[in-house]
Design an enzyme around this catalytic site. Sequence first.
Site, PDB file in Angstrom:
ATOM      1  N   LYS A  17       0.806  -1.224   0.000  1.00 46.09           N
ATOM      2  CA  LYS A  17       0.000   0.000   0.000  1.00 46.09           C
ATOM      3  C   LYS A  17       0.834   1.266   0.000  1.00 46.09           C
ATOM      4  CE  LYS A  17      -3.909  -1.869   2.527  1.00 46.09           C
ATOM      5  NZ  LYS A  17      -4.535  -1.918   3.847  1.00 46.09           N
TER       6      LYS A  17
ATOM      7  N   GLY B 166      11.142  -5.032   7.018  1.00 43.25           N
ATOM      8  CA  GLY B 166      10.263  -6.202   6.950  1.00 43.25           C
ATOM      9  C   GLY B 166      10.422  -7.087   5.740  1.00 43.25           C
TER      10      GLY B 166
ATOM     11  N   GLY C 233       9.971  -0.870  11.920  1.00 41.38           N
ATOM     12  CA  GLY C 233       9.443   0.483  12.127  1.00 41.38           C
ATOM     13  C   GLY C 233      10.535   1.507  12.384  1.00 41.38           C
TER      14      GLY C 233
HETATM   15  P1  AMP Z   1       4.453  -4.042   2.917  1.00 34.24           P
HETATM   16  O1  AMP Z   1       4.246  -4.690   4.255  1.00 34.24           O
HETATM   17  O2  AMP Z   1       3.601  -2.832   2.693  1.00 34.24           O
HETATM   18  O3  AMP Z   1       5.897  -3.830   2.585  1.00 34.24           O
HETATM   19  O4  AMP Z   1       3.864  -5.070   1.876  1.00 34.24           O
HETATM   20  C1  AMP Z   1       4.434  -6.326   1.648  1.00 34.24           C
HETATM   21  C2  AMP Z   1       3.383  -7.214   1.100  1.00 34.24           C
HETATM   22  O5  AMP Z   1       2.901  -6.655  -0.102  1.00 34.24           O
HETATM   23  C3  AMP Z   1       3.860  -8.593   0.771  1.00 34.24           C
HETATM   24  O6  AMP Z   1       3.226  -9.506   1.645  1.00 34.24           O
HETATM   25  C4  AMP Z   1       3.410  -8.807  -0.666  1.00 34.24           C
HETATM   26  O7  AMP Z   1       2.787 -10.067  -0.858  1.00 34.24           O
HETATM   27  C5  AMP Z   1       2.389  -7.716  -0.860  1.00 34.24           C
HETATM   28  N1  AMP Z   1       2.248  -7.343  -2.277  1.00 34.24           N
HETATM   29  C6  AMP Z   1       3.215  -6.964  -3.112  1.00 34.24           C
HETATM   30  N2  AMP Z   1       2.726  -6.765  -4.334  1.00 34.24           N
HETATM   31  C7  AMP Z   1       1.419  -7.024  -4.304  1.00 34.24           C
HETATM   32  C8  AMP Z   1       0.375  -7.030  -5.277  1.00 34.24           C
HETATM   33  N3  AMP Z   1       0.629  -6.697  -6.531  1.00 34.24           N
HETATM   34  N4  AMP Z   1      -0.859  -7.355  -4.860  1.00 34.24           N
HETATM   35  C9  AMP Z   1      -1.100  -7.687  -3.585  1.00 34.24           C
HETATM   36  N5  AMP Z   1      -0.157  -7.711  -2.607  1.00 34.24           N
HETATM   37  C10 AMP Z   1       1.092  -7.395  -2.971  1.00 34.24           C
END
Ligand code: AMP
Length: 420
Positions: free
Chosen positions: A221, A377, A400
């Site tokens: 996100k 992470g 974090g």
């Molecule tokens: P974050 O914790 O915001 O760094 O997000 C990491 C997560 O984003 C991982 O678990 C990925 O599986 C997910 N992610 C990455 N690309 C996508 C995508 N195109 N659609 C859904 N989830 C995603």
Amino acid sequence: MQTIDNFNFKGQKVFIRVDFNVPLDEKFNITDDTRIRAAIPTLKKILGDGGSVIIGSHLGRPKGVDSKYSLLHILPRISELLGIPVDFANDCLGQEAVEKSAALQAGQALLLENLRFYAAEEGKPRGLADDASDEEKAAAKKAEKANQKAMAKQLASYATVYVNDAFGTAHRAHASTAIIADYFDADHKLFGYLMQNEIDAVERVLKNTARPFTAIMGGSKVSSKIDIIENLLTKVDNLIIAGGMTYTFTKAMGGKIGNSICEDDKLDLALSLIQKAKDNGVNLVLAVDAKIADQFSNDANTQFVAVDAIPDGWEGLDIGPETEKIFADVIENSKTILWNGPTGVFEFDNFAGGSYAVGKAIVRATQKGAFSLVGGGDSVACVNKFGIADQMSYVSTGGGALLEFIEGKELPGIKAIRGY
Ligand code: AMP
């Protein structure tokens, strides 16, 4: 400021705050001891000099005393890695902790029970009634802040020197991570090796930057990464946007994204970030193609399409081959690289290819002399999954804390020791 390499701990009693918040399985076995290993060099340096250590940490998020979160579960592993028997105090503030720390001899180590068994560690009141009035909440907060000071003072009284090696909690102003430092003069408080290495890595990237500087921001996100992206837009030459947040940008620019993950309330934000990149002369690099799936599953049917022409019923779960080439080209021509977040759902092997390609491009750039920092992470999980962690210049242990540091915030655990 004192540095750990130059400090001789002979005859000193050291309170060391570490981050031993390791994952445990249902039988309380440690499933990943990285965080314990990360603090061992500092502990060994102190003990090797002829000092003694009183080790403080939190484990999990207990609401009070709770054996599930007892540091006794990890005591044997600490002893094993340190190569000496480590004593244990059942309560970090009680008489036992006072007596055992007073009796410590050179070369000996004592582990205190979970600091977060006390609300005072975090300085936040616990167990407030839902219907508490604002006055009651304010009074409880004030009381807990006073308790926090008292706890910090008590922990400080065990030792002659304070060492902070807990980068994972450096963004928290807790009794043992920040407030305690007030009870030691400038010559008797310092960072451990891990903390110093983390600070050096981030400052090498953000302050003493070799250019071109490329940041790769992935993950699910955009909303969770806004502050970092905004700060990076004042610092980087290239900003690669990848992962799930891609589709918020694509939709904002009028593209068709099918069922891809998207934050509809962040479309204007995406456009403003694109504009800000232009205003700052930053090369914003977005995906041009995607590996799409007809369901959120490793076994889904897949195809490669243009990122702005994703049919309904399909969703983008990774970048496509054209994008891999574009990203790799930018990365390989960089001298400083920051990677936070995968390019796709890397947990599914069939959608890990883009993250792997980015990881390998960073390895090649690093081999050519670039400085690469990986952190926050999931990108750490990525480099571990691909077996390339040791080919990065630095892999951060902070989640974090690292993100807040990159956002440009002052971290209380760092400020408490060096003043900024
Ligand atoms: P974050 O914790 O915001 O760094 O997000 C990491 C997560 O984003 C991982 O678990 C990925 O599986 C997910 N992610 C990455 N690309 C996508 C995508 N195109 N659609 C859904 N989830 C995603």
